[in-house]
Structures are given as structure tokens and as C-alpha cells.
Scaffold this active site. Structure first.
Site, PDB file in Angstrom:
ATOM      1  N   THR A  56      -9.196  46.904  64.512  1.00 12.59           N
ATOM      2  CA  THR A  56      -9.682  46.394  63.217  1.00 12.59           C
ATOM      3  C   THR A  56     -11.153  46.752  63.060  1.00 12.59           C
ATOM      4  O   THR A  56     -11.824  47.063  64.044  1.00 12.59           O
ATOM      5  CB  THR A  56      -9.627  44.847  63.177  1.00 12.59           C
ATOM      6  OG1 THR A  56     -10.515  44.346  64.191  1.00 12.59           O
ATOM      7  CG2 THR A  56      -8.221  44.322  63.405  1.00 12.59           C
ATOM      8  N   ASP A  57     -11.638  46.653  61.832  1.00  8.39           N
ATOM      9  CA  ASP A  57     -13.071  46.635  61.678  1.00  8.39           C
ATOM     10  C   ASP A  57     -13.509  45.255  62.180  1.00  8.39           C
ATOM     11  O   ASP A  57     -12.691  44.379  62.416  1.00  8.39           O
ATOM     12  CB  ASP A  57     -13.459  46.868  60.207  1.00  8.39           C
ATOM     13  CG  ASP A  57     -14.920  47.286  60.079  1.00  8.39           C
ATOM     14  OD1 ASP A  57     -15.283  47.874  59.053  1.00  8.39           O
ATOM     15  OD2 ASP A  57     -15.688  47.033  61.035  1.00  8.39           O
ATOM     16  N   TRP A  58     -14.767  45.076  62.341  1.00 11.23           N
ATOM     17  CA  TRP A  58     -15.289  43.886  63.027  1.00 11.23           C
ATOM     18  C   TRP A  58     -15.062  42.614  62.209  1.00 11.23           C
ATOM     19  O   TRP A  58     -15.566  42.498  61.098  1.00 11.23           O
ATOM     20  CB  TRP A  58     -16.758  44.104  63.360  1.00 11.23           C
ATOM     21  CG  TRP A  58     -16.988  44.690  64.730  1.00 11.23           C
ATOM     22  CD1 TRP A  58     -17.888  44.247  65.668  1.00 11.23           C
ATOM     23  CD2 TRP A  58     -16.312  45.791  65.354  1.00 11.23           C
ATOM     24  NE1 TRP A  58     -17.833  45.010  66.809  1.00 11.23           N
ATOM     25  CE2 TRP A  58     -16.845  45.950  66.664  1.00 11.23           C
ATOM     26  CE3 TRP A  58     -15.287  46.649  64.955  1.00 11.23           C
ATOM     27  CZ2 TRP A  58     -16.404  46.936  67.550  1.00 11.23           C
ATOM     28  CZ3 TRP A  58     -14.844  47.623  65.846  1.00 11.23           C
ATOM     29  CH2 TRP A  58     -15.399  47.766  67.124  1.00 11.23           C
TER      30      TRP A  58
END
Ligand code: GLC
Length: 717
Positions: free
Chosen positions: A243-245
């Protein structure tokens, strides 16, 4: 360890251990989490000592490795090279340059103990105001995909991984954590996914990062259509997705959708509404809401990649990458990315010309953007330092006025640089007024110098978008007054005036470009900016960059008028109503004149095109032609191949880029034969539920820009 061993390891893993593999350790060094073994790295995976599975380290970013340059109690430094921003790299249109930069970054990633670089970023320049456009390549998916693939090949040739991001349709920063991007499947497949598809098929990146936003109602990190059907089943991507953060809101859905890893982990540390992702997944498996087979699949996807990482191989990294060699790569890449937008012959100047530099950007030169795409190099050569170092005749009285002015202003409360949301992660740098010189001052500098260079600077970054206002997309009043006065006074003395754009994405130019004799777009060229600038204006380098993104005449010409979404005051949904008509696909089709068109860029010299041959072999179209260096300067040319499809039943853009080639450095009179092959499949249109290729006559348009077409041919299907 060979594949089957780790399959066996997975079979030995407890449920808790499997869950520890799919969720990161939390943001290293913040919120009480242990710092990464590479301080400044963005994320780390959990080790499993019992099974000798080490942790892996992930770090940003697209313009170079972003890690902390200094460490507590350690007298060593950990600087990494600041390369030109991705938009500038794309301006080279040179696959070899991207691969060379990738190799250099890859070596620094490996030698500083990092396993996966969180780059390239490759979203589309849908709108010039997106705050992260500097981190992206282009408005065109073919150029985007080819640049990304070359960069990934370079990085991964060094034994470390790349991560394509942000997958997908993440073309704005406003409300990025939850904005819902509503876009047609045709626009997705032909524009917003196409670059990722090219890069996946051509360079096999170790990882892909799913984006923050929703895609047609479903978070990208929880979107099974995107991560499983398209990415894995259609494109045959076999590695892992992170995932993105802190992206998304449902770890169990992320696991099921095909998002193998949740980064950085511990989302509850920044959002009290969130729980510990590991517990959520553990409980879901125990309660039968998530099949352990899914968990096993995700763990396998991760481990089969990480077993090739330096950490898993126990690589002894040196902490001493070859920064001097990489500085030369950064210089070379920037030199090929500078774009000459206007030139009445003023450039290049001879080294004995007396030069007056105006603009605070000569001192506060912008090397790149802010946020995760930032870098911490050993040095940045400012424009003033660059011209001094190359021995140009600089008006030192004027230089000293600017040095004093910048120093004093930055000490005043209202102009102090302040830290943004996450410490030095996103600094807020107030713009300095540029109109402080008096008419008398400018008169004196006009008398004493031959050429004035006016620096226009812009910086943007992650977390916020730019604005269609003065001081951002438009010149501020004080910038405009500086240009007006220098133009009037220097021209009164028969002197020349050059505008220098030290920017990360387009600004308005039409209202003032008539006041200057030349315009040089130096983008944000990283640590070597000043040297590149000095060598371009003196002709040591002949500019060969071409626009990877259109400069519109005015912001309100841009087709993505509803950027950044509705409702205006707090956008929840952004609908890509313009569909596939992005950038030149819109301007060319609907007859909207740009300030400078896609693919445009001047040289100090000229090229002749000739001998076009087009051959349709059935599934490939072979296009060959010759480029001859005319004019007195050696130079490089970017030849672009656009295809104009026949008028069929489905609407389509006037023309689309289907191939390009950067020549080697040609000497006067020299000819290079160019051969470009286009797969017939690449001409297909997605008509809503399948790809179709229209029969009929296709026009081949070979040009020096999307509007400077030099040769025309055709073939039929
Ligand atoms: C950021 C960015 C992403 C970056 C990641 C780690 O929010 O969206 O590009 O790689 O988090 O810093």
C-alpha cells in the site's frame, strides 16, 4: 534459499509469523517505533529470527535515494545524489539516460543497505497544478512507460528492487487519502494504466505501490479489479503489491484484493479510528472471515521477491557508494533535459559577455520538490555558483545585492523557512518579493552588462496542489514588474534578456514571453543545476530536451477543468470527464493552441528529416527515416512518431505518440538512420469492454514536436 525451501518455510510459519510478514513495522523512528537500521528509510518489514527471515528496508524516491544524511553519534555522513526530477528526466526522451540514472541510484540504494527503492512515480500530468507532477514523467502514457521501464531496468541491474507508484489514477494531492477518482475504463486503460502496463511488461519491477485514492468507489489498495484482474491476470505481474503509507481503511479487504503488504503498519498511530492491522487480519483468519490460503499467497508473493534482496542475501553494504561518479550522471542527465523554449539568437553567449543575474533563485536554486520525493545531497550548485565556477563575467555588485537581500529576508519572521506537517519532511518556504531593485539600479546594471538572466522559481511537493493564482501558475506582480523593467531598460541599451524557468511544472508564459529574447527551461535539475545552466548558456552543451508535458496558454485552457474535484471546498470525488483527452490529445483534437506544445524544444542548431519508409508487416509497422545534422553546431535530436488513426465509429484523438528516438550526438553534415517499430496492437482502442483495431488508412507523422511534423507517410489495416 531456492524457491522450494521458502515454500517449506511458509508451511512452517505460525499464523502470527505470516501476519507479521504482510504488515510493516510502523513508521520507523516516529511515534515511538524503533528507527530503521537505515535511518530515514520509509518502511521496514518484520524479521522472523526463528526461521532466519531478515527484515527488508524500503526507501524513497524518484529523484534519488532519500535517507537521513546524518545519524546520532556517528561522524560519517550518508548523503545520496540528487538527480534531476522525473519530469526533467523525461524531457531527455532518452531511454539510455534513464537506465544510467537507474543504475546510479540502484548502487546507492544497495550500498546504503536498502532493498527496494520506492520509485519510479508514474502518474499522468492530468493537470499542471498537481503538487507532485515534478515526480511524474509526462502527460503521455507511452513516454511515461518507456521512461519508467528504462529506469527500473537500471535500478534492478544493481540487485535491488523498484516499486512502481502510485497505482493508479492518483493525479492530485488534494484529499488524496480518500478522494474517489471516477474515470471511464477506456481512459484508464488507454491513459492512466497504460504507463504502468508498459513498465510491468518491459521491466518486471519487484513491487507496485497501490495508491491512496479510491478508483470508481473502491480504494486502490482494496480494489480487486485493479490489483488482481488487471495487474496480475492480464499483465501477468508476479511479484508483490504494497500500500501507499497508511492507505485505505480495511486490512482484510486489502489482503483479499491482492494487496500483499500493508505499509508502513500501525495506522492507529496516526489515526485513532484505525486498529492494529495485524490483529485485524489475525482475527479475520481465526473467525473464518479471511481464508489462510489468501494470507499464504500474499506471504509467498512477498518472500519470493525479498529472497533476492541484499538483506536476504546477507550483503555486506559499504555505506560508500560512488557519489563522484553519480554526480557526473546527474549532470549528464540534467544537461539532456534542459529545454530551450525561445531563442532569437541571444543564446549561446560567448564567455566574455558580461552577465547580470536577477532573481532570488540564483541563490535559492530549486534542486527538486518537497515531500517523499526530496533528496539530501552533499551539495547543490546554485545558478550563481555555477556561472562563477565556469568563469563567466558576472556582475558581482548585483550578485552581492541579492546575497544580502536573501540573507536579510530569511531572517525576518514572515519569511523564515518553517517546517511542515512532518518536520523537515515538508518545509514551508515563503516566496520572497522579487521587485526590490530600483529603476536607477537596473539602469546601472544595463549600462554595465550585455545580457540579463531573470530567474523564475517555483517549488511544490507532496501533500498539496498548486494554485491557478499569481505567484504560482501565473507570475506574481513583483515578478512581472521585474521582467517589465529589465526588458524595457536593457533593451533601451541594446542589451539582451533571457528568462530562466527553475520550475517543476508549467507556468503561464504567453503574457510576458514577448518581453524577453530567450527562455530556458531548466526544470529542477538536482545537485548539479548551476553547472548545467552555465554550460548550456555558453553552448558547451547544445540543449536537446523536448516537452513531456504541454505548456497551456492559460490555465483555463486545461481540459481537466474540474480539478481537484467536487465539492470545491472539500472535494470527495474527482471525475475525469475529459476522458482520454489529456494534454496534447485534447489541444490537438479540439484546436486549442498551446503556449508550447508537447514534444517541443529548440536547439542551437537544425536538423533535416528525410527518406521516410513505412512498411506494414502484419503485426508490426516498420518506420524508417534519416536525420541529418544541418547547421554548424553538433547536437542531438528527439524524433517523434505520431499516428493519426482513420475516422472510425469511435471518437479518438487527432494523433497519438506511438514511438520516439533520441539520436546520438550528430556532427554537422552527419546523418543517422532511424528505425522505429510499432506493434499493430498498440493502435487498438478500448471501446468500453474490449480492444478493437479500426480498419483503414493510418497516417504516420514524424516530427521534431507534436506540431512540427517533418515527414508524412501512411499504411492501411
Ligand atoms: C508517501 C508517498 C509515497 C511514498 C511513501 C513513503 O505518502 O505517497 O510516494 O513512497 O509515502 O514515503
Amino acid at each position: 534459499m531456492p524457491l522450494e525451501d521458502f515454500n517449506e518455510i511458509v508451511s512452517k510459519m505460525t499464523l502470527e509469523e505470516k501476519v507479521s510478514i504482510v504488515v510493516g513495522v510502523g513508521l520507523p523512528g516516529l511515534f515511538g517505533n524503533a528507527p530503521s537500521r537505515v535511518p530515514g528509510a520509509a518502511g521496514e518489514t518484520h524479521p522472523i529470527e526463528r526461521l532466519r527471515v531478515p527484515s527488508a528496508v524500503f526507501a524513497d524516491g524518484p529523484a534519488g535515494l532519500r535517507i537521513s544524511p546524518r545519524r546520532e553519534g556517528d561522524e560519517l555522513t550518508y548523503h545520496a545524489t540528487a538527480f534531476p526530477i522525473e519530469t526533467m528526466l523525461a524531457s531527455t526522451w532518452n531511454r539510455e539516460i534513464l537506465e544510467e540514472v537507474g543504475r546510479a541510484v540502484g548502487e546507492e540504494v544497495r550500498e546504503y543497505g536498502v532493498d527496494i527503492l520506492l520509485a519510479p512515480a508514474m502518474n499522468i500530468h492530468r493537470n499542471p497544478l498537481c503538487g507532485r507532477n515534478f515526480e511524474y514523467y509526462s502527460e503521455d502514457p507511452l513516454l511515461t512507460g518507456e521512461m519508467a521501464a528504462a529506469f527500473v531496468r537500471g535500478v534492478q541491474s544493481q540487485g535491488v528492487g523498484s516499486c512502481l507508484k502510485h497505482f493508479a489514477a492518483n493525479e492530485q494531492e488534494t484529499n488524496r487519502f480518500f478522494i474517489d477518482t471516477v474515470v471511464s475504463e477506456r481512459a484508464l486503460r488507454e491513459i492512466y494504466l497504460r504507463g504502468f502496463e508498459i513498465a510491468v511488461r518491459k521491466s518486471k519491477p519487484w513491487a507496485v505501490m497501490s495508491a491512496y485514492n479510491k478508483l470508481n468507489g473502491k480504494y486502490c489498495s482494496q480494489n480487486k479489479w485493479l490489483l488482481t484482474k488487471v495487474l496480475r491476470e492480464e499483465w501477468v505481474f508476479e511479484d508483490f503489491v504494497m500500500t501507499d503509507w497508511f492507505a485505505g481503511d480495511n486490512p482484510v479487504e486489502q489482503m483479499e484484493a491482492g494487496n500483499d503488504m500493508i505499509m508502513p503498519g500501525k495506522a492507529y498511530q496516526i489515526n485513532p479510528k484505525r486498529k492494529d492491522e495485524r490483529e485485524e487480519i489475525l482475527n479475520a483468519v481465526k473467525e473464518g472471515r479471511l481464508s489462510e490460503k489468501i494470507l499464504d499467497r500474499n506471504v509467498r508473493n512477498i518472500l519470493k521477491v525479498l529472497i533476492n534482496s541484499p538483506s536476504f542475501k546477507g550483503y555486506k553494504y559499504s555505506n560508500k557508494p560512488n557519489l563522484d561518479a553519480h554526480a557526473r550522471v546527474a549532470y549528464k542527465a540534467g544537461a539532456e533535459g534542459v529545454i530551450l523554449l525561445k531563442n532569437d539568437g541571444t543564446l549561446p553567449i560567448s564567455v566574455d559577455k558580461r552577465v547580470a543575474l536577477f532573481g532570488t533563485g540564483q541563490i535559492e536554486t530549486i534542486k527538486g520538490g518537497t515531500g517523499s520525493g526530496d533528496t539530501h545531497p552533499r551539495y547543490v550548485v546554485s545558478l550563481l555558483e555555477g556561472v562563477r565556477e565556469r568563469g563567466l563575467k558576472i556582475d558581482e555588485e548585483l550578485a552581492k545585492i541579492y546575497i544580502k537581500y536573501v540573507g536579510e529576508m530569511r531572517n525576518r519572521e514572515e519569511y523564515k523557512v518553517r517546517w511542515g506537517v512532518l518536520g523537515e519532511f515538508m518545509p514551508i518556504v515563503p516566496r520572497l518579493p522579487e521587485g526590490f531593485l530600483s529603476e536607477k539600479d537596473i539602469e546601472r546594471f544595463a549600462e554595465n552588462n550585455d545580457v540579463a538572466f531573470i530567474i523564475i522559481s517555483r517549488i511544490s511537493g507532496e501533500g498539496y496542489d498548486r494554485r491557478p493564482e499569481k505567484g504560482d501558475f501565473y507570475l506574481s506582480d513583483d515578478e512581472r514588474s521585474l521582467v517589465d523593467r529589465i526588458s524595457r531598460i536593457f533593451h533601451k541599451y541594446g542589451r539582451k534578456v533571457v528568462a530562466v524557468l527553475n520550475i517543476g511544472s508549467p507556468v503561464e508564459v504567453v503574457s510576458w514571453r514577448g518581453l524577453v529574447d530567450a527562455i530556458l527551461l531548466i526544470w529542477q535539475a538536482g545537485q548539479e543545476t548551476g553547472r548545467i545552466f552555465a554550460d548550456i548558456i555558453t553552448g558547451r552543451i547544445n540543449p536537446s530536451g523536448k516537452l513531456p508535458t504541454t505548456f497551456p496558454r492559460d490555465y483555463w485552457d486545461v481540459p481537466s477543468w474540474n480539478f481537484p474535484g467536487e465539492p470545491r471546498d472539500n472535494p470527495q470525488v474527482v471525475s475525469y470527464d475529459e476522458g482520454i483527452y489529456v494534454g496534447y490529445r485534447y489541444y490537438d483534437t479540439f484546436g486549442v493552441e498551446p503556449a508550447y506544445e508537447f514534444g517541443f524544444g529548440l536547439s542551437y542548431t537544425t536538423f533535416k528529416y528525410g527518406n521516410l519508409k513505412v512498411e506494414n508487416t502484419g503485426n508490426m509497422v516498420k518506420i524508417s527515416f534519416e536525420i541529418t545534422k544541418t547547421g554548424s553546431f553538433p547536437g542531438k535530436e528527439v524524433a517523434q512518431v505520431y499516428i493519426r488513426a482513420p475516422r472510425g465509429v469511435i471518437d479518438k484523438p487527432f494523433q497519438e505518440l506511438k514511438g520516439f528516438h533520441k539520436t546520438s550526438l550528430l556532427n554537422p553534415g552527419e546523418t543517422e538512420k532511424v528505425e522505429i517499430e510499432i506493434s499493430v496492437d498498440s493502435l487498438a482502442i478500448y471501446n468500453g469492454d474490449r480492444w478493437i483495431i479500426e480498419k483503414g488508412r493510418y497516417e504516420v507523422r514524424v516530427g521534431s514536436s507534436s506540431r512540427d511534423i517533418r515527414l508524412i507517410g501512411s499504411f492501411t489495416i
